[in-house]
Design a protein around this motif. Structure first.
Motif, short mmCIF file in Angstrom:
data_model
loop_
_atom_site.label_atom_id
_atom_site.label_comp_id
_atom_site.label_asym_id
_atom_site.label_seq_id
_atom_site.Cartn_x
_atom_site.Cartn_y
_atom_site.Cartn_z
N LEU A 122 0.82 -1.21 0.00
CA LEU A 122 0.00 0.00 0.00
C LEU A 122 0.85 1.27 0.00
O LEU A 122 0.40 2.31 -0.47
N ALA A 123 2.08 1.18 0.53
CA ALA A 123 2.95 2.35 0.59
C ALA A 123 4.00 2.34 -0.52
O ALA A 123 4.96 3.12 -0.46
N SER A 124 3.84 1.47 -1.50
CA SER A 124 4.85 1.35 -2.56
C SER A 124 5.00 2.67 -3.32
O SER A 124 4.04 3.37 -3.59
N PHE A 125 6.25 3.00 -3.63
CA PHE A 125 6.55 4.22 -4.37
C PHE A 125 7.77 4.06 -5.26
O PHE A 125 7.69 4.26 -6.47
N ASP A 126 8.89 3.66 -4.67
CA ASP A 126 10.18 3.66 -5.37
C ASP A 126 10.15 2.90 -6.68
O ASP A 126 10.50 3.43 -7.75
N VAL A 127 9.73 1.63 -6.61
CA VAL A 127 9.77 0.77 -7.80
C VAL A 127 8.86 1.31 -8.89
O VAL A 127 9.24 1.38 -10.06
N VAL A 128 7.65 1.70 -8.50
CA VAL A 128 6.69 2.20 -9.50
C VAL A 128 7.19 3.50 -10.13
O VAL A 128 7.14 3.68 -11.35
N TYR A 129 7.69 4.40 -9.29
CA TYR A 129 8.14 5.70 -9.81
C TYR A 129 9.31 5.54 -10.77
O TYR A 129 9.37 6.21 -11.80
N VAL A 130 10.24 4.64 -10.45
CA VAL A 130 11.43 4.47 -11.29
C VAL A 130 11.11 3.72 -12.58
O VAL A 130 11.63 4.05 -13.65
N THR A 131 10.23 2.72 -12.51
CA THR A 131 9.96 1.89 -13.68
C THR A 131 8.97 2.52 -14.64
O THR A 131 9.20 2.55 -15.85
N THR A 132 7.84 3.01 -14.13
CA THR A 132 6.79 3.52 -15.02
C THR A 132 6.36 4.95 -14.71
O THR A 132 5.72 5.57 -15.56
N GLY A 167 2.62 5.26 -15.23
CA GLY A 167 2.06 4.99 -16.54
C GLY A 167 2.12 3.52 -16.89
O GLY A 167 2.47 2.69 -16.05
N PRO A 168 1.79 3.18 -18.15
CA PRO A 168 1.28 4.09 -19.18
C PRO A 168 -0.14 4.55 -18.84
O PRO A 168 -0.92 3.79 -18.29
N GLY A 169 -0.43 5.78 -19.20
CA GLY A 169 -1.69 6.37 -18.75
C GLY A 169 -1.65 6.48 -17.24
O GLY A 169 -0.76 7.10 -16.68
N ARG A 170 -2.58 5.82 -16.58
CA ARG A 170 -2.58 5.76 -15.11
C ARG A 170 -2.68 4.31 -14.64
O ARG A 170 -3.12 4.04 -13.52
N THR A 171 -2.27 3.37 -15.48
CA THR A 171 -2.48 1.96 -15.18
C THR A 171 -1.70 1.48 -13.96
O THR A 171 -2.11 0.54 -13.29
N THR A 172 -0.54 2.09 -13.67
CA THR A 172 0.25 1.65 -12.52
C THR A 172 0.35 2.72 -11.43
O THR A 172 1.18 2.63 -10.54
N THR A 173 -0.50 3.73 -11.50
CA THR A 173 -0.48 4.78 -10.49
C THR A 173 -0.97 4.22 -9.15
O THR A 173 -2.05 3.66 -9.06
N VAL A 174 -0.15 4.36 -8.14
CA VAL A 174 -0.50 3.92 -6.78
C VAL A 174 -0.51 5.15 -5.88
O VAL A 174 -0.01 6.22 -6.25
N PRO A 175 -1.09 5.04 -4.68
CA PRO A 175 -1.20 6.24 -3.82
C PRO A 175 0.11 6.97 -3.59
O PRO A 175 0.15 8.20 -3.60
N GLY A 176 1.20 6.24 -3.35
CA GLY A 176 2.48 6.89 -3.07
C GLY A 176 2.94 7.78 -4.21
O GLY A 176 3.37 8.92 -4.00
N VAL A 177 2.81 7.28 -5.44
CA VAL A 177 3.21 8.05 -6.62
C VAL A 177 2.26 9.23 -6.82
O VAL A 177 2.70 10.35 -7.13
N LEU A 178 0.96 8.99 -6.64
CA LEU A 178 -0.01 10.06 -6.86
C LEU A 178 0.15 11.17 -5.82
O LEU A 178 0.00 12.36 -6.16
N ALA A 232 -3.48 15.94 -1.53
CA ALA A 232 -2.43 14.94 -1.33
C ALA A 232 -2.39 14.49 0.13
O ALA A 232 -2.26 13.30 0.42
N CYS A 233 -2.51 15.43 1.05
CA CYS A 233 -2.50 15.08 2.47
C CYS A 233 -3.75 14.29 2.85
O CYS A 233 -3.68 13.38 3.70
#
Length: 265
Positions: A201-211, A214-225, A239-240
Motif C-alpha cells: 500500500l505504501a509502494s513508491f520507489d519501484v513504481v516511480y522508477v519503472t513507469t 504509466g502508461p496512462g494511469r495503469t500503474t499509479t499507486v497512492p504513493g506516486v499520486l 495529497a495530504c
C-alpha cells in the motif's frame, strides 16, 4: 513521526498550493479522494498490489521454506542469501534493474525471441495490459525472500516431537504441513503479511522508477499520486487527505490481520 503525520492531517482540511495562502475547506478534500476517479483508481491499484506483495510471496515462501527445511543440504546457506538479496538492495536500484530487464531490447525479450516465442515480446512497462502485472511481479521478487526467511525461521522453532506424533498417527507430509507446520507458523505468517501489506500500500520507489505511474494511469499507486499531487499539481491539501486515507486503510488492515492472527485459547 507523530508530529509530521498530525501536521499532514491538519493540512488535509485546507485548499493549499504549498506556497500561497490556504483556505479552510473542511472535509472537501476527503470527498475528492473518495469520488475523483483518478484517486479511486490509485487506491484500487494499491489494494491490488497486495496480491503481488503479500499473497504470492507468502505462498511461495511457504513452499520454498518447506523444501529447504525438509532437505538441509550443502549450499542451503548460499540459497538463503540469494533469496534474501533483494531485501538489501535499494528499491531505486531494483527499479532501475527491472526497467532494463523489461526494456524492448532487454534480456527478457531477448530470451523469449531466442526461445522462438518472439510473438510474446512487448514493451512490458509501456503496455497498457501488462504494465501493472510487470510492476507487481517486481514486488513479488522483492518480498518473497523476506517471507521465506521469516517462515523458515519459524519452521526451525517447531518442536520435532509434533511431527513424530503426526507420523505415528499416520499423517502424511501434506497433513503434517496443514496440521503441524501452518499452526506453528501463525506468528511468522502474521508478521510477513503485515510487513508486506504495508509495503504494497505504501509502494513508491519501484513504481516511480519503472513507469512513473504509466502508461496512462495503469500503474499509479497512492504513493506516486501523492508525490505528483504535491510537486506537479500543487494540490497539497488533496495529497495530504489521500495520505491520511491511506494511513487509515493500512492501520485498519493491519489491525484486522493482527486480530485474525491471534492464537485461539
Amino acid at each position: 513521526m507523530a508530529a509530521p503525520w498530525l501536521h499532514s492531517i491538519w493540512i488535509s482540511f485546507y485548499d493549499w498550493d504549498g506556497i500561497g495562502p490556504s483556505t479552510w475547506v473542511g472535509l472537501e478534500n476527503y470527498v475528492t479522494v473518495l469520488t475523483e476517479p483518478l484517486l479511486q483508481r490509485a487506491l484500487l491499484n494499491g489494494l491490488g498490489f497486495i496480491f503481488f506483495y503479500t499473497v504470492l510471496p507468502v505462498g511461495l515462501g511457504l513452499i520454498i521454506a518447506a523444501v529447504i527445511a525438509a532437505r538441509q543440504r550443502r549450499g542451503a546457506g548460499i540459497l538463503r542469501t540469494i533469496l534474501f538479496l533483494p531485501q538489501i538492495l535499494p528499491l531505486v536500484a531494483v527499479g532501475v534493474i527491472w526497467r532494463y530487464l523489461y526494456g524492448t531490447d532487454g534480456p527478457i525479450n531477448q530470451v523469449l525471441t531466442g526461445a522462438g516465442l518472439g510473438d510474446l515480446t512487448r514493451a512490458w512497462l509501456g503496455d497498457f495490459e501488462w504494465a501493472y502485472f510487470a510492476v507487481g511481479f517486481v514486488g513479488t521478487w522483492v518480498t518473497t525472500g523476506l517471507c521465506t526467511m521469516l517462515l523458515l525461521a519459524g519452521m526451525q522453532k517447531i518442536d520435532p516431537s509434533l511431527y513424530e506424533a503426526a507420523r505415528i498417527d499416520r499423517a502424511g507430509a501434506v497433513r503434517q504441513f496443514f496440521h503441524v507446520t501452518l499452526p506453528g507458523l501463525r506468528p511468522e505468517i502474521v508478521i510477513a503479511v503485515t510487513v508486506t501489506i504495508i509495503s504494497a500500500l505504501a509502494s513508491f520507489d519501484v513504481v516511480y522508477v519503472t513507469t512513473g505511474g504509466g502508461p496512462g494511469r495503469t500503474t499509479t499507486v497512492p504513493g506516486v499520486l501523492i508525490y505528483q499531487l504535491v510537486f506537479t499539481s500543487n494540490r497539497v491539501g488533496v495529497a495530504c487527505a489521500l495520505a491520511t486515507v491511506l494511513s487509515a486503510l493500512i492501520l485498519a488492515i493491519v489491525a484486522v490481520v493482527g486480530r485474525l492472527g491471534k492464537e485461539r485459547s
